[in-house]
Design an enzyme around this catalytic site. Structure first.
Site, PDB file in Angstrom:
ATOM      1  N   TYR A 223      -1.407   0.332  10.660  1.00  0.00           N
ATOM      2  CA  TYR A 223      -1.704  -0.305   9.370  1.00  0.00           C
ATOM      3  C   TYR A 223      -0.485  -0.190   8.440  1.00  0.00           C
ATOM      4  O   TYR A 223      -0.045  -1.182   7.850  1.00  0.00           O
ATOM      5  CB  TYR A 223      -2.924   0.369   8.731  1.00  0.00           C
ATOM      6  CG  TYR A 223      -3.159  -0.042   7.296  1.00  0.00           C
ATOM      7  CD1 TYR A 223      -3.807  -1.223   6.984  1.00  0.00           C
ATOM      8  CD2 TYR A 223      -2.713   0.774   6.246  1.00  0.00           C
ATOM      9  CE1 TYR A 223      -4.009  -1.600   5.659  1.00  0.00           C
ATOM     10  CE2 TYR A 223      -2.911   0.404   4.925  1.00  0.00           C
ATOM     11  CZ  TYR A 223      -3.558  -0.778   4.633  1.00  0.00           C
ATOM     12  OH  TYR A 223      -3.745  -1.151   3.330  1.00  0.00           O
TER      13      TYR A 223
ATOM     14  N   GLU B 285       0.252   3.609   1.773  1.00  0.00           N
ATOM     15  CA  GLU B 285       0.356   4.030   3.179  1.00  0.00           C
ATOM     16  C   GLU B 285       1.749   3.733   3.739  1.00  0.00           C
ATOM     17  O   GLU B 285       2.140   4.290   4.762  1.00  0.00           O
ATOM     18  CB  GLU B 285      -0.706   3.327   4.026  1.00  0.00           C
ATOM     19  CG  GLU B 285      -2.091   3.914   3.891  1.00  0.00           C
ATOM     20  CD  GLU B 285      -2.192   5.346   4.428  1.00  0.00           C
ATOM     21  OE1 GLU B 285      -1.949   5.546   5.619  1.00  0.00           O
ATOM     22  OE2 GLU B 285      -2.491   6.253   3.638  1.00  0.00           O
TER      23      GLU B 285
ATOM     24  N   SER C 287       0.816  -1.223   0.000  1.00  0.00           N
ATOM     25  CA  SER C 287       0.000   0.000   0.000  1.00  0.00           C
ATOM     26  C   SER C 287       0.843   1.262   0.000  1.00  0.00           C
ATOM     27  O   SER C 287       1.924   1.309   0.599  1.00  0.00           O
ATOM     28  CB  SER C 287      -0.874  -0.019   1.254  1.00  0.00           C
ATOM     29  OG  SER C 287      -1.367   1.269   1.535  1.00  0.00           O
TER      30      SER C 287
HETATM   31  P1  GDR Z   1      -6.685   5.905   3.442  1.00  0.00           P
HETATM   32  O1  GDR Z   1      -8.249   5.995   3.040  1.00  0.00           O
HETATM   33  O2  GDR Z   1      -6.478   6.116   4.885  1.00  0.00           O
HETATM   34  O3  GDR Z   1      -5.951   6.830   2.500  1.00  0.00           O
HETATM   35  O4  GDR Z   1      -6.325   4.394   3.102  1.00  0.00           O
HETATM   36  P2  GDR Z   1      -9.486   6.758   3.694  1.00  0.00           P
HETATM   37  O5  GDR Z   1     -10.481   6.874   2.610  1.00  0.00           O
HETATM   38  O6  GDR Z   1      -9.923   6.110   4.964  1.00  0.00           O
HETATM   39  O7  GDR Z   1      -8.891   8.214   4.074  1.00  0.00           O
HETATM   40  C1  GDR Z   1      -8.406   9.115   3.078  1.00  0.00           C
HETATM   41  C2  GDR Z   1      -8.122  10.461   3.717  1.00  0.00           C
HETATM   42  O8  GDR Z   1      -9.355  11.102   4.061  1.00  0.00           O
HETATM   43  C3  GDR Z   1      -9.228  11.668   5.356  1.00  0.00           C
HETATM   44  N1  GDR Z   1     -10.560  11.819   5.970  1.00  0.00           N
HETATM   45  C4  GDR Z   1     -11.397  10.819   6.287  1.00  0.00           C
HETATM   46  N2  GDR Z   1     -11.278   9.486   6.129  1.00  0.00           N
HETATM   47  C5  GDR Z   1     -12.307   8.709   6.518  1.00  0.00           C
HETATM   48  N3  GDR Z   1     -12.234   7.379   6.329  1.00  0.00           N
HETATM   49  N4  GDR Z   1     -13.444   9.240   7.109  1.00  0.00           N
HETATM   50  C6  GDR Z   1     -13.585  10.572   7.306  1.00  0.00           C
HETATM   51  O9  GDR Z   1     -14.601  11.021   7.826  1.00  0.00           O
HETATM   52  C7  GDR Z   1     -12.521  11.406   6.870  1.00  0.00           C
HETATM   53  N5  GDR Z   1     -12.318  12.754   6.882  1.00  0.00           N
HETATM   54  C8  GDR Z   1     -11.145  12.983   6.330  1.00  0.00           C
HETATM   55  C9  GDR Z   1      -8.337  10.668   6.096  1.00  0.00           C
HETATM   56  O10 GDR Z   1      -7.793  11.246   7.286  1.00  0.00           O
HETATM   57  C10 GDR Z   1      -7.294  10.391   5.009  1.00  0.00           C
HETATM   58  O11 GDR Z   1      -6.319  11.380   4.983  1.00  0.00           O
HETATM   59  C11 GDR Z   1      -6.910   3.686   2.023  1.00  0.00           C
HETATM   60  C12 GDR Z   1      -7.255   2.278   2.524  1.00  0.00           C
HETATM   61  O12 GDR Z   1      -8.015   1.621   1.534  1.00  0.00           O
HETATM   62  C13 GDR Z   1      -5.995   1.474   2.770  1.00  0.00           C
HETATM   63  O13 GDR Z   1      -6.334   0.126   3.114  1.00  0.00           O
HETATM   64  C14 GDR Z   1      -5.127   1.496   1.501  1.00  0.00           C
HETATM   65  O14 GDR Z   1      -3.946   0.783   1.732  1.00  0.00           O
HETATM   66  C15 GDR Z   1      -4.842   2.922   1.112  1.00  0.00           C
HETATM   67  O15 GDR Z   1      -6.036   3.633   0.915  1.00  0.00           O
HETATM   68  C16 GDR Z   1      -4.027   2.992  -0.175  1.00  0.00           C
END
Ligand code: GDR
Length: 351
Positions: A174, A152, A150
């Site tokens: 993670y 990440e 990933s």
């Molecule tokens: P990510 O995906 O952490 O990049 O990992 P996510 O969609 O959870 O978050 C992306 C960004 O958005 C910000 N964010 C929020 N995120 C979520 N989930 N909910 C919220 O309310 C919100 N508000 C802001 C987060 O802080 C972050 O910066 C995903 C996953 O699929 C992993 O398993 C994978 O490995 C990577 O993508 C590549």
């Protein structure tokens, strides 16, 4: 099972009075088959003529039942990435040509709360699968292995854009577990001459994305706001930047990695980066709502103890060596997800 495993793989079917022999259809075992990527990959492999097996855990797994009904060509096999013996049994039963390890605790925010479980499943689970392949596979019965690495792992990025040589600096349990999974895959490849590859995939989304991830959370909320079912959308930090592609494109890259002469690792990304804020704005615009800021509220609960601020991948190697490129643009992806959720939520209203 026949002595060499071949007799079971010789399938005979009668089609319109003619005998059709299908000798040695390739077999793939997919962990995490009930997730977004598992579903797209299973579909893709089925189209390529594979027999597809999905590893599912637990005694009564509702999600596995739903996926089994939607994709009847997947044969579900029981097993758990936390249990080496179960992986050995699954491999003995399936005798796969290819193993795709997509199973993980994959929600970054959850990994802060369940760090040990994440290390066990997302990290050690990779080691267990590699060991199981070493035990059951071996020289006479080689099994190719794909590890879902990933972006990440890049975390607090050391350079921009990120490529296969960029050093890792994970920012969550993670990310740390994925670094272990990545490194142990490289180690088994180099130590035991295994065909094992890691795909370092940047964020990839679709209408099948789980509701806990920001893209789907947003598109579903936009649909519900449009239909008058919801009045607010609570989010965390809107400033992080991500390289978002379409999951359907990314599973093709996984498969291509296992069809090469040499096992290697590849970055898979679009090369474009957008703020979470931009995704939100575009999603509201796709539903003809311009004053999106009226609906969006910040909520501490969705902030992370450590954040990954900027990700953007350089997929030159995947493009040149695998001939892979994304087919869906960022605006197309957002629109596809919003349209899907508008239909989903209006269908629910009607029934
Ligand atoms: P990510 O995906 O952490 O990049 O990992 P996510 O969609 O959870 O978050 C992306 C960004 O958005 C910000 N964010 C929020 N995120 C979520 N989930 N909910 C919220 O309310 C919100 N508000 C802001 C987060 O802080 C972050 O910066 C995903 C996953 O699929 C992993 O398993 C994978 O490995 C990577 O993508 C590549």
């Amino acid at each position: 099972m026949g002595v060499d495993g071949v007799s079971d793989r010789l399938t005979v079917s009668r089609l319109g009075g003619f005998l059709e022999w299908s000798l040695l259809m390739p077999r793939a075992l997919v962990t995490g088959v009930t997730g977004q990527d598992g579903q797209y990959l299973a579909e893709f492999l089925n189209q390529q003529g594979y027999e597809v097996f999905g590893l599912v855990k637990g005694q009564s797994n509702t999600r596995a039942d739903i996926v089994a009904e939607e994709f009847p060509f997947i044969e579900m096999v029981s097993g758990d990435l936390q249990d080496l013996t179960s992986l050995v049994s699954a491999l003995e039963h399936v005798q796969p040509d290819e193993v795709y390890n997509l199973g993980a605790i994959s929600f970054v925010a959850l990994s802060f709360k369940q760090a040990e479980l994440t290390a066990n499943v997302t990290g050690l689970g990779v080691l267990r699968m590699l060991e199981a392949i070493r035990i059951v596979g071996g020289r006479d019965n080689p099994m190719r292995f794909y590890q879902a690495s990933s972006s990440e792992m890049f975390g607090k990025v050391r350079e921009t854009p990120q490529n296969e040589q960029t050093p890792f600096y994970p920012r969550s349990p993670y990310g740390v577990a994925k670094v272990f999974g990545h490194d142990i895959t490289v180690n088994y490849r180099e130590s035991y001459d295994m065909y094992a590859c890691s795909g370092i995939l940047f964020n990839h989304e679709s209408p099948r994305r789980g509701m806990e991830f920001v893209t789907r959370k947003v598109t579903n909320a936009v649909a519900r706001i449009k239909l008058g079912l919801q009045s607010e959308l609570m989010l965390g930090d809107l400033s992080p930047r991500r390289d978002w592609g379409f999951a359907g494109d990314y599973v093709r890259a996984m498969w291509l990695m296992l069809q090469q002469d040499q096992p290697e690792d590849y970055v898979v990304a679009t090369g474009e980066t957008h703020e979470v804020r931009e995704f939100v704005q575009l999603a509201f615009a796709a539903a003809d709502i311009e004053d999106w800021e009226r609906y969006v509220k910040q909520d501490e609960r969705f902030m992370r103890p450590a954040e990954v601020d900027l990700l953007v991948g350089d997929a030159t190697k995947a493009r040149t060596k695998l001939g892979w490129k994304p087919s869906i643009s960022f605006p197309e992806l957002v629109t596809m997800m919003v349209e899907h959720d508008l239909k989903l939520e209006s269908d629910k209203l009607r029934h």
